[in-house]
Motif scaffolding. Structure first.
Motif, PDB file in Angstrom:
ATOM      1  N   ALA A 157      -5.068  -2.427  -2.896  1.00 48.50           N
ATOM      2  CA  ALA A 157      -4.425  -1.676  -1.810  1.00 48.50           C
ATOM      3  C   ALA A 157      -3.081  -2.286  -1.471  1.00 48.50           C
ATOM      4  O   ALA A 157      -2.934  -3.518  -1.441  1.00 48.50           O
ATOM      5  CB  ALA A 157      -5.317  -1.664  -0.572  1.00 48.50           C
ATOM      6  N   HIS A 158      -2.121  -1.401  -1.214  1.00 46.33           N
ATOM      7  CA  HIS A 158      -0.803  -1.823  -0.731  1.00 46.33           C
ATOM      8  C   HIS A 158      -0.791  -1.579   0.778  1.00 46.33           C
ATOM      9  O   HIS A 158      -0.789  -0.432   1.241  1.00 46.33           O
ATOM     10  CB  HIS A 158       0.294  -1.017  -1.421  1.00 46.33           C
ATOM     11  N   VAL A 159      -0.808  -2.659   1.526  1.00 45.77           N
ATOM     12  CA  VAL A 159      -0.893  -2.576   2.982  1.00 45.77           C
ATOM     13  C   VAL A 159       0.512  -2.352   3.551  1.00 45.77           C
ATOM     14  O   VAL A 159       1.423  -3.145   3.300  1.00 45.77           O
ATOM     15  CB  VAL A 159      -1.520  -3.853   3.562  1.00 45.77           C
ATOM     16  N   VAL A 160       0.669  -1.255   4.313  1.00 45.16           N
ATOM     17  CA  VAL A 160       1.966  -0.922   4.893  1.00 45.16           C
ATOM     18  C   VAL A 160       1.796  -0.701   6.402  1.00 45.16           C
ATOM     19  O   VAL A 160       0.775  -0.186   6.861  1.00 45.16           O
ATOM     20  CB  VAL A 160       2.555   0.349   4.241  1.00 45.16           C
ATOM     21  N   GLN A 182      -9.965  -8.048   8.717  1.00 44.05           N
ATOM     22  CA  GLN A 182      -9.292  -9.272   9.154  1.00 44.05           C
ATOM     23  C   GLN A 182      -7.815  -8.986   9.399  1.00 44.05           C
ATOM     24  O   GLN A 182      -7.159  -8.246   8.645  1.00 44.05           O
ATOM     25  CB  GLN A 182      -9.467 -10.370   8.102  1.00 44.05           C
ATOM     26  N   VAL A 183      -7.249  -9.593  10.484  1.00 37.60           N
ATOM     27  CA  VAL A 183      -5.851  -9.375  10.838  1.00 37.60           C
ATOM     28  C   VAL A 183      -4.949 -10.106   9.848  1.00 37.60           C
ATOM     29  O   VAL A 183      -5.088 -11.313   9.626  1.00 37.60           O
ATOM     30  CB  VAL A 183      -5.565  -9.855  12.279  1.00 37.60           C
ATOM     31  N   LEU A 184      -4.000  -9.356   9.277  1.00 40.62           N
ATOM     32  CA  LEU A 184      -3.053  -9.937   8.327  1.00 40.62           C
ATOM     33  C   LEU A 184      -1.736 -10.289   9.001  1.00 40.62           C
ATOM     34  O   LEU A 184      -1.111 -11.305   8.680  1.00 40.62           O
ATOM     35  CB  LEU A 184      -2.794  -8.945   7.179  1.00 40.62           C
ATOM     36  N   ALA A 185      -1.266  -9.414   9.916  1.00 41.23           N
ATOM     37  CA  ALA A 185      -0.006  -9.655  10.627  1.00 41.23           C
ATOM     38  C   ALA A 185      -0.023  -8.862  11.932  1.00 41.23           C
ATOM     39  O   ALA A 185      -0.766  -7.890  12.075  1.00 41.23           O
ATOM     40  CB  ALA A 185       1.184  -9.244   9.759  1.00 41.23           C
ATOM     41  N   ARG A 269      -4.478  -4.842   9.315  1.00 42.21           N
ATOM     42  CA  ARG A 269      -5.783  -5.391   8.957  1.00 42.21           C
ATOM     43  C   ARG A 269      -6.108  -5.112   7.486  1.00 42.21           C
ATOM     44  O   ARG A 269      -5.613  -4.137   6.898  1.00 42.21           O
ATOM     45  CB  ARG A 269      -6.879  -4.795   9.852  1.00 42.21           C
ATOM     46  N   ALA A 270      -6.940  -5.971   6.914  1.00 41.49           N
ATOM     47  CA  ALA A 270      -7.351  -5.830   5.515  1.00 41.49           C
ATOM     48  C   ALA A 270      -8.287  -4.634   5.374  1.00 41.49           C
ATOM     49  O   ALA A 270      -9.249  -4.503   6.132  1.00 41.49           O
ATOM     50  CB  ALA A 270      -8.036  -7.103   5.028  1.00 41.49           C
ATOM     51  N   PRO A 271      -8.033  -3.760   4.390  1.00 40.84           N
ATOM     52  CA  PRO A 271      -8.884  -2.577   4.223  1.00 40.84           C
ATOM     53  C   PRO A 271     -10.246  -2.895   3.598  1.00 40.84           C
ATOM     54  O   PRO A 271     -11.197  -2.137   3.771  1.00 40.84           O
ATOM     55  CB  PRO A 271      -8.059  -1.667   3.333  1.00 40.84           C
ATOM     56  N   PHE A 272     -10.340  -3.991   2.836  1.00 35.29           N
ATOM     57  CA  PHE A 272     -11.601  -4.399   2.207  1.00 35.29           C
ATOM     58  C   PHE A 272     -11.503  -5.870   1.844  1.00 35.29           C
ATOM     59  O   PHE A 272     -10.449  -6.494   1.986  1.00 35.29           O
ATOM     60  CB  PHE A 272     -11.926  -3.549   0.973  1.00 35.29           C
ATOM     61  N   ASP A 273     -12.619  -6.424   1.384  1.00 38.63           N
ATOM     62  CA  ASP A 273     -12.628  -7.827   0.954  1.00 38.63           C
ATOM     63  C   ASP A 273     -11.760  -7.983  -0.293  1.00 38.63           C
ATOM     64  O   ASP A 273     -11.855  -7.188  -1.246  1.00 38.63           O
ATOM     65  CB  ASP A 273     -14.046  -8.285   0.632  1.00 38.63           C
ATOM     66  N   GLY A 274     -10.923  -9.002  -0.305  1.00 40.93           N
ATOM     67  CA  GLY A 274     -10.068  -9.223  -1.467  1.00 40.93           C
ATOM     68  C   GLY A 274      -9.184 -10.427  -1.288  1.00 40.93           C
ATOM     69  O   GLY A 274      -9.399 -11.264  -0.408  1.00 40.93           O
ATOM     70  N   MET A 275      -8.190 -10.496  -2.148  1.00 33.87           N
ATOM     71  CA  MET A 275      -7.245 -11.615  -2.126  1.00 33.87           C
ATOM     72  C   MET A 275      -5.842 -11.074  -1.863  1.00 33.87           C
ATOM     73  O   MET A 275      -5.472 -10.008  -2.361  1.00 33.87           O
ATOM     74  CB  MET A 275      -7.270 -12.364  -3.461  1.00 33.87           C
ATOM     75  N   ASN A 292       5.846  -1.718   1.870  1.00 34.50           N
ATOM     76  CA  ASN A 292       4.735  -2.525   1.353  1.00 34.50           C
ATOM     77  C   ASN A 292       4.947  -3.993   1.736  1.00 34.50           C
ATOM     78  O   ASN A 292       5.847  -4.655   1.224  1.00 34.50           O
ATOM     79  CB  ASN A 292       4.644  -2.378  -0.166  1.00 34.50           C
ATOM     80  N   VAL A 293       4.111  -4.475   2.650  1.00 35.82           N
ATOM     81  CA  VAL A 293       4.252  -5.864   3.089  1.00 35.82           C
ATOM     82  C   VAL A 293       3.152  -6.768   2.532  1.00 35.82           C
ATOM     83  O   VAL A 293       3.343  -7.982   2.423  1.00 35.82           O
ATOM     84  CB  VAL A 293       4.268  -5.945   4.632  1.00 35.82           C
ATOM     85  N   PHE A 294       2.011  -6.195   2.161  1.00 34.53           N
ATOM     86  CA  PHE A 294       0.912  -6.958   1.555  1.00 34.53           C
ATOM     87  C   PHE A 294       0.298  -6.147   0.411  1.00 34.53           C
ATOM     88  O   PHE A 294       0.284  -4.913   0.455  1.00 34.53           O
ATOM     89  CB  PHE A 294      -0.208  -7.266   2.569  1.00 34.53           C
ATOM     90  N   THR A 295      -0.191  -6.873  -0.602  1.00 35.25           N
ATOM     91  CA  THR A 295      -1.023  -6.247  -1.635  1.00 35.25           C
ATOM     92  C   THR A 295      -2.335  -7.013  -1.670  1.00 35.25           C
ATOM     93  O   THR A 295      -2.344  -8.230  -1.905  1.00 35.25           O
ATOM     94  CB  THR A 295      -0.353  -6.286  -3.023  1.00 35.25           C
ATOM     95  N   ILE A 296      -3.389  -6.302  -1.413  1.00 35.04           N
ATOM     96  CA  ILE A 296      -4.731  -6.884  -1.412  1.00 35.04           C
ATOM     97  C   ILE A 296      -5.488  -6.332  -2.616  1.00 35.04           C
ATOM     98  O   ILE A 296      -5.492  -5.115  -2.855  1.00 35.04           O
ATOM     99  CB  ILE A 296      -5.503  -6.536  -0.116  1.00 35.04           C
TER     100      ILE A 296
END
Length: 455
Positions: A157-160, A182-185, A269-275, A292-296
């Motif tokens: 997932a690309h978290v935006v 989980q809160v990412l930012a 927040r993280a959409p699912f468990d990952g890295m 796109n600020v995070f890739t999980i």
């Protein structure tokens, strides 16, 4: 007079005398010819010439008979000598062949002694070498294809951020394992503040409309107020409920929690468990919508993408078992083809196939190049050896045969291979003992022996 004296003179003259006479006549004729060049021939000289010619003819005939008789005697003697010489030559040839055979045998023995690589049983045991016998085996013909490990896009997932704002904090770090929710930012967003204010206003209007509705209902039941007032209050309450629900849905669509105390606080927040495999956000940064600020990615499963040439597409089918080997480290995995592309690339002229791999230890990292092996066919080979046994000597495949006191190098012609067994087409008989694992030790020893012998 006796009988000899009665014979004519011509009969009593011997052969030697005739030869002498003929020689004198020839000389006379030669001198006469010189004289006759300047003067005409006389009749007497002509007659004399005829007589000389007659004498020469008789002499020539007698000389020919003697030559024939002498030739017969000579041929008979020469034949006997020739037969004797042939017998002697034949006997000498036999002796020569025997000597050459002995020399060749000695040379062959000397050559074998030179090629032999001395190894004792103790040395073989110390080198941890195994001795096996050549025999039949089932060889699997495999197809090797290039591949690359990539993210499982179904679990990436690309978290935006869905609203623009300024970054207040970034709790998540690159490479961190995160859980769902989980809160990412955390961002501070003015537009989100407006959305929450609208929700709160709708909630206040709903409370007022509900109070009015309850009062008008009571008055209508007591026959104090008309039914029309009651129905208007009911309608106003229902509209206030719709407004509250609408404001809530807007916040939920933005990924914001409706009941936050801070109106402008926006949490990614993280959409699912990952890295966290990519991070493009930092504290105090102003970010816009849809950036796109995070890739999980959930790395518990990854894809191995394979490039398949057009002539191999008939061998790559969905559900086909494959073996995947890393070219960077000694690691293998098995899987099944989960997807085969229906289009061939215009530039690469290959189609894309995919294998889904389980990756519990996270050893298969995206970007890693791999070799994908598919079983194309299986066939029985009458003579095979271990893949470790074949070494390259003098640019030829070689197997080291076990002989008393060591090993002998044997050049062979190899055939099919499945990575574990190699078919031997020629150069090796079934049951022959050879050095399997550890054959490189024999090769190194051979190199040392060659260097010493050359020196």
């Amino acid at each position: 007079m006796n009988t000899e004296e009665r014979k004519p003179f011509a009969e009593r003259v011997g052969k030697k005398q005739w030869i002498a006479i003929a020689a004198v006549l020839v000389l006379g004729l030669g001198a006469g010819a010189m004289i006759l060049r300047t003067s005409p021939a006389k009749p007497e000289a002509a007659g004399h010439s005829e007589a000389a010619a007659h004498g020469d003819g008789e002499h020539h005939e007698e000389g020919g008979k003697e030559a024939k008789e002498e030739g017969k005697d000579h041929d008979h003697g020469h034949g006997e000598a020739k037969g004797h010489a042939d017998n002697e030559h034949h006997e000498k040839g036999k002796e020569k062949d025997k000597e050459e055979g002995k020399k060749k045998a000695a040379t062959s023995e000397h050559k074998e002694d030179e090629e032999k690589i001395a190894f004792t049983d103790e040395q073989i045991k110390a080198a941890d070498m195994t001795i096996e016998s050549a025999g039949p085996a089932r060889i699997k013909s495999s197809l090797q294809l290039p591949g690359e490990i990539k993210f499982n896009e179904d679990r990436t997932a690309h978290v935006v951020p869905r609203v623009a704002g300024v970054v207040d904090s970034v709790p998540a770090n690159l490479g961190q394992e995160v859980k769902r929710g989980q809160v990412l930012a955390v961002l501070s967003s003015p537009s989100l503040s407006e959305q929450r204010s609208e929700l709160q206003s709708a909630q206040r209007r709903l409370e007022l409309a509900r109070t009015t509705y309850e009062r008008e209902k009571k008055l209508w039941e007591e026959k104090i107020s008309p039914q029309q007032d009651y129905l208007q209050a009911q309608q106003a309450m229902q509209e206030a409920q719709i407004a509250v629900a609408n404001a809530n849905q807007k916040l939920l669509a933005l990924g914001a929690t409706p009941g936050s105390s801070a109106l402008g606080r926006y949490e990614l927040r993280a959409p699912f468990d990952g890295m966290v495999v990519e991070k493009h956000i930092s504290l105090g940064e102003s970010v816009g919508e849809a950036v796109n600020v995070f890739t999980i990615s959930d790395l518990s499963t990854v894809w191995a993408e394979i490039s398949v040439a057009a002539n191999n597409l008939n061998l790559v089918r969905i559900g086909e078992p494959v073996s995947i080997r890393s070219s960077a480290f000694d690691q293998t995995a098995t899987g099944k083809v989960s997807y085969v592309g229906s289009l061939i690339g215009a530039q690469t002229r290959t189609a894309t196939a995919r294998v889904t791999l389980t990756n519990p230890q996270r050893i298969w990292r995206p970007g890693l190049f791999v070799n994908v092996e598919l079983v194309a066919s299986e066939m029985d080979a009458p003579v095979t050896v271990s893949a470790e046994a074949v070494q390259t000597v003098e640019d030829k495949p070689t197997v080291f045969l076990r002989v008393p006191g060591g090993f002998m190098p044997q050049h062979v012609q190899t055939g099919r291979s499945d990575g574990k067994r190699i078919e031997i087409v020629s150069g090796l008989k079934p049951g022959a003992a050879y050095a399997a694992s550890g054959s490189f030790v024999v090769k190194s020893q051979q190199g040392k022996s060659s260097a010493t012998h050359t020196h």
